[in-house]
Design a protein around this motif. Sequence first.
Motif, mmCIF file in Angstrom:
data_model
loop_
_atom_site.group_PDB
_atom_site.id
_atom_site.type_symbol
_atom_site.label_atom_id
_atom_site.label_comp_id
_atom_site.label_asym_id
_atom_site.label_seq_id
_atom_site.Cartn_x
_atom_site.Cartn_y
_atom_site.Cartn_z
ATOM 1 N N LEU A 73 0.863 -1.174 0.000
ATOM 2 C CA LEU A 73 0.000 0.000 0.000
ATOM 3 C C LEU A 73 0.903 1.228 0.000
ATOM 4 O O LEU A 73 1.804 1.317 0.833
ATOM 5 C CB LEU A 73 -0.890 0.013 1.252
ATOM 6 C CG LEU A 73 -1.840 1.194 1.410
ATOM 7 C CD1 LEU A 73 -2.914 1.175 0.323
ATOM 8 C CD2 LEU A 73 -2.487 1.182 2.787
ATOM 9 N N GLN A 75 2.555 4.480 0.964
ATOM 10 C CA GLN A 75 2.609 5.082 2.302
ATOM 11 C C GLN A 75 1.653 6.256 2.437
ATOM 12 O O GLN A 75 1.010 6.436 3.471
ATOM 13 C CB GLN A 75 4.040 5.527 2.620
ATOM 14 C CG GLN A 75 4.215 6.017 4.044
ATOM 15 C CD GLN A 75 3.987 4.924 5.078
ATOM 16 O OE1 GLN A 75 4.514 3.836 4.940
ATOM 17 N NE2 GLN A 75 3.197 5.221 6.101
ATOM 18 N N HIS A 78 -1.710 5.013 3.284
ATOM 19 C CA HIS A 78 -1.750 4.532 4.667
ATOM 20 C C HIS A 78 -1.865 5.721 5.624
ATOM 21 O O HIS A 78 -2.680 5.704 6.551
ATOM 22 C CB HIS A 78 -0.508 3.712 5.000
ATOM 23 C CG HIS A 78 -0.499 3.229 6.412
ATOM 24 N ND1 HIS A 78 -1.188 2.116 6.806
ATOM 25 C CD2 HIS A 78 0.074 3.745 7.520
ATOM 26 C CE1 HIS A 78 -1.045 1.946 8.104
ATOM 27 N NE2 HIS A 78 -0.266 2.924 8.563
ATOM 28 N N ASP A 79 -1.058 6.737 5.370
ATOM 29 C CA ASP A 79 -1.091 7.920 6.224
ATOM 30 C C ASP A 79 -2.435 8.637 6.152
ATOM 31 O O ASP A 79 -2.961 9.098 7.166
ATOM 32 C CB ASP A 79 0.028 8.890 5.841
ATOM 33 C CG ASP A 79 1.413 8.325 6.102
ATOM 34 O OD1 ASP A 79 1.537 7.310 6.844
ATOM 35 O OD2 ASP A 79 2.378 8.880 5.540
ATOM 36 N N GLY A 83 -4.589 2.838 6.558
ATOM 37 C CA GLY A 83 -4.243 1.479 6.136
ATOM 38 C C GLY A 83 -5.405 0.695 5.560
ATOM 39 O O GLY A 83 -6.458 1.236 5.219
ATOM 40 N N TRP A 84 -5.190 -0.619 5.460
ATOM 41 C CA TRP A 84 -6.114 -1.523 4.775
ATOM 42 C C TRP A 84 -7.471 -1.647 5.458
ATOM 43 O O TRP A 84 -8.446 -2.047 4.828
ATOM 44 C CB TRP A 84 -5.494 -2.910 4.641
ATOM 45 C CG TRP A 84 -4.401 -2.972 3.623
ATOM 46 C CD1 TRP A 84 -3.090 -3.219 3.861
ATOM 47 C CD2 TRP A 84 -4.518 -2.786 2.211
ATOM 48 N NE1 TRP A 84 -2.374 -3.177 2.678
ATOM 49 C CE2 TRP A 84 -3.248 -2.925 1.656
ATOM 50 C CE3 TRP A 84 -5.589 -2.505 1.370
ATOM 51 C CZ2 TRP A 84 -2.992 -2.803 0.299
ATOM 52 C CZ3 TRP A 84 -5.340 -2.384 0.014
ATOM 53 C CH2 TRP A 84 -4.059 -2.528 -0.505
ATOM 54 N N ILE A 89 -10.186 2.732 1.153
ATOM 55 C CA ILE A 89 -9.099 2.213 0.326
ATOM 56 C C ILE A 89 -9.684 1.418 -0.820
ATOM 57 O O ILE A 89 -10.529 0.638 -0.727
ATOM 58 C CB ILE A 89 -8.141 1.322 1.154
ATOM 59 C CG1 ILE A 89 -7.370 2.163 2.152
ATOM 60 C CG2 ILE A 89 -7.183 0.547 0.267
ATOM 61 C CD1 ILE A 89 -6.349 3.123 1.570
#
Length: 89
Positions: A73, A75, A78-79, A83-84, A89
């Motif tokens: 993923l 970064q 994610h930030d 995240g997942w 997402i």
Amino acid sequence: DVACDHYHRIKSDVELMKSLGLKAYRFSIAWPRILPNGDGEINQAGIDFYNELIDELLANGIVPWVTLYHWDLPQVLHDKYGGWLSKDI
């Protein structure tokens, strides 16, 4: 010390695969390598890497088996989304 440097050793890695008698090679296309920011501008160096790898495999009689999804993923996503586990997402 570098433990794994497939990015810079495509030719020697494929030569090794051929010497081992491999008929196919499964690999994943890393999302961050193609779209480092998750979307938007494409990283041409990432595209070039996968094109070179696929061409080298085919030139050596090895069938490329490409996985389009992997756990990578970018970064920045994610930030931004956490995240997942994020529904965005």
